[in-house]
Design a protein around this motif. Structure first.
Motif, PDB file in Angstrom:
ATOM      1  N   PHE A 127       4.896   3.192  -7.057  1.00 26.97           N
ATOM      2  CA  PHE A 127       3.543   3.675  -7.261  1.00 26.97           C
ATOM      3  C   PHE A 127       3.475   4.564  -8.503  1.00 26.97           C
ATOM      4  CE2 PHE A 127       3.757   2.874  -2.593  1.00 26.97           C
ATOM      5  CZ  PHE A 127       2.840   1.826  -2.560  1.00 26.97           C
ATOM      6  N   ARG A 166      -0.834  -1.768   1.287  1.00 27.77           N
ATOM      7  CA  ARG A 166      -0.776  -0.522   2.043  1.00 27.77           C
ATOM      8  C   ARG A 166      -1.669  -0.643   3.277  1.00 27.77           C
ATOM      9  NH1 ARG A 166       2.792   3.871   1.192  1.00 27.77           N
ATOM     10  NH2 ARG A 166       1.866   5.722   2.142  1.00 27.77           N
ATOM     11  N   VAL A 223      -0.274  -1.910  -3.934  1.00 28.18           N
ATOM     12  CA  VAL A 223      -1.264  -0.974  -3.395  1.00 28.18           C
ATOM     13  C   VAL A 223      -2.076  -1.637  -2.290  1.00 28.18           C
ATOM     14  CG1 VAL A 223      -3.433   0.192  -3.955  1.00 28.18           C
ATOM     15  CG2 VAL A 223      -1.449   0.492  -5.436  1.00 28.18           C
ATOM     16  N   ASP A 235      -2.648   6.996  -6.687  1.00 26.20           N
ATOM     17  CA  ASP A 235      -2.919   5.623  -6.258  1.00 26.20           C
ATOM     18  C   ASP A 235      -4.240   5.535  -5.501  1.00 26.20           C
ATOM     19  OD1 ASP A 235      -0.158   4.815  -7.114  1.00 26.20           O
ATOM     20  OD2 ASP A 235       0.336   6.242  -5.527  1.00 26.20           O
ATOM     21  N   GLU A 294      -4.634   7.924   5.449  1.00 22.82           N
ATOM     22  CA  GLU A 294      -3.247   8.306   5.163  1.00 22.82           C
ATOM     23  C   GLU A 294      -2.863   9.584   5.897  1.00 22.82           C
ATOM     24  OE1 GLU A 294      -0.726   7.030   3.450  1.00 22.82           O
ATOM     25  OE2 GLU A 294      -1.759   5.193   2.826  1.00 22.82           O
ATOM     26  N   TRP A 339       3.803   7.061  -2.922  1.00 24.65           N
ATOM     27  CA  TRP A 339       2.351   6.982  -2.765  1.00 24.65           C
ATOM     28  C   TRP A 339       1.722   8.372  -2.853  1.00 24.65           C
ATOM     29  CZ3 TRP A 339      -1.355   3.260  -2.325  1.00 24.65           C
ATOM     30  CH2 TRP A 339      -2.585   3.631  -1.777  1.00 24.65           C
TER      31      TRP A 339
END
Length: 309
Positions: free
Chosen positions: A156, A216, A213, A165, A27, A161
């Motif tokens: 989320f 993602r 989720v 999460d 991320e 996010w």
């Protein structure tokens, strides 16, 4: 923000704790190296405990410092362990990744959610899959109920996010995967019963959250998805390299099909692998069919497929 030091993640792809950190690094678009650490490798773990994580042999850990040989990090490198501590560290190092909300109320909500994941869901995961006793199913379901109760109607855990999460995703993914294939030290059929219950309307919000989720991109890049997981299992077939499990087929290196011995389930034990009700012997695919004929050498399938805790 320019990353000031290189990050090396020491972990294993089957550890949900390591998966948390891997997700956060993806991320953050961090410059990092993943160094695989197998906790069953005693010589490796002796080095790991001495060099990387002297407070214990647990994974994950990271080093933050000059880039170099992961086995010999620079003396000035900082070593950090514990998955949730590492997540907070990464949120500080990469503020532009927005792993924590700016709003203090939302930040508090993230940390309360993580606390519930740790005290309820992770504990249920441990009891049901690693220390099963009658009643462990209620502990696991209670964990999911607690998580669902904290979710907003959509989106989320904290709206956008966040670390909330990231902390939950690896555990929800492993639970669903193991229950779907009835894999664990619990009575045969118990996993499937819970899997169907978690798909019921009672857990509709939770299921929608888990599905979102798992869409993602960072999750898809870092999780042993169902196909990759099956391929890894089949990788243990001696010379049966084309076993696909989904269609209950496998072949020896000679190209001859192997018999599909029907059994009810693969029984997982931390110390080895056994066969569920239905008879037969040898190693099984999660589909419930023989993937290695009984006359071929056995491998410790349970050891090499089950999540590490």
């Amino acid at each position: 923000m320019v990353q000031n030091a290189h990050i090396t993640l020491y972990g294993h792809s089957r550890s949900p704790f390591c998966h948390r950190v891997h997700l956060a690094l993806e991320e953050a678009k961090a410059d990092y190296t993943f160094y695989a650490v197998d906790i069953r490798d005693q010589p490796l773990m002796a080095w790991y405990a001495e060099t990387i994580n002297p407070v214990g042999k647990q994974i994950p850990a990271i080093t933050y410092g000059p880039k170099g040989d992961p086995r010999n990090p620079a003396p000035e490198s900082a070593a950090i362990n514990e998955s949730l501590v590492i997540l907070e560290f990464l949120a500080d190092v990469f503020p532009e990744a927005h792993l924590l909300p700016v709003d203090p109320i939302l930040r508090a909500r993230v940390r309360l959610f993580i606390n519930t994941v740790e005290s309820k869901l992770v504990e249920g995961f441990r009891q049901f899959f690693f220390a099963y006793t009658p009643g462990a199913d209620a502990v696991l379901l209670s964990g999911f109920e607690a998580i669902q109760a904290l979710l907003p109607p959509t989106g989320f855990a904290a709206g956008e996010w966040s670390l909330a999460d990231i902390a939950a995703a690896p555990f929800t993914a492993w639970v669903y995967l193991m229950l779907e294939h009835d894999l664990g030290p619990f009575p045969a059929g118990e996993g499937l019963r819970l899997f169907e219950l978690l798909k019921s309307p009672k857990f509709a919000r939770l299921l929608a959250y888990i599905e979102e989720v798992q869409e993602r991109p960072s999750f898809k890049r870092t999780f042993w998805g169902k196909v990759r997981w099956r391929q890894s299992v089949c990788g243990w077939c001696a010379n049966a390299v084309t076993c696909d499990g989904l269609y209950r087929t496998s072949r020896l290196s000679s190209g001859e099909p192997t018999p599909a011995f029907s059994v009810s389930r693969l029984r997982f034990f931390q110390g080895g692998v056994g066969v569920g009700r239905g008879g037969g012997s040898g190693e099984l695919h999660p589909s419930g069919f023989m993937m290695r004929p009984p006359h071929l050498p056995s491998a410790n399938l349970a050891r090499d497929v089950s999540p590490m805790f």
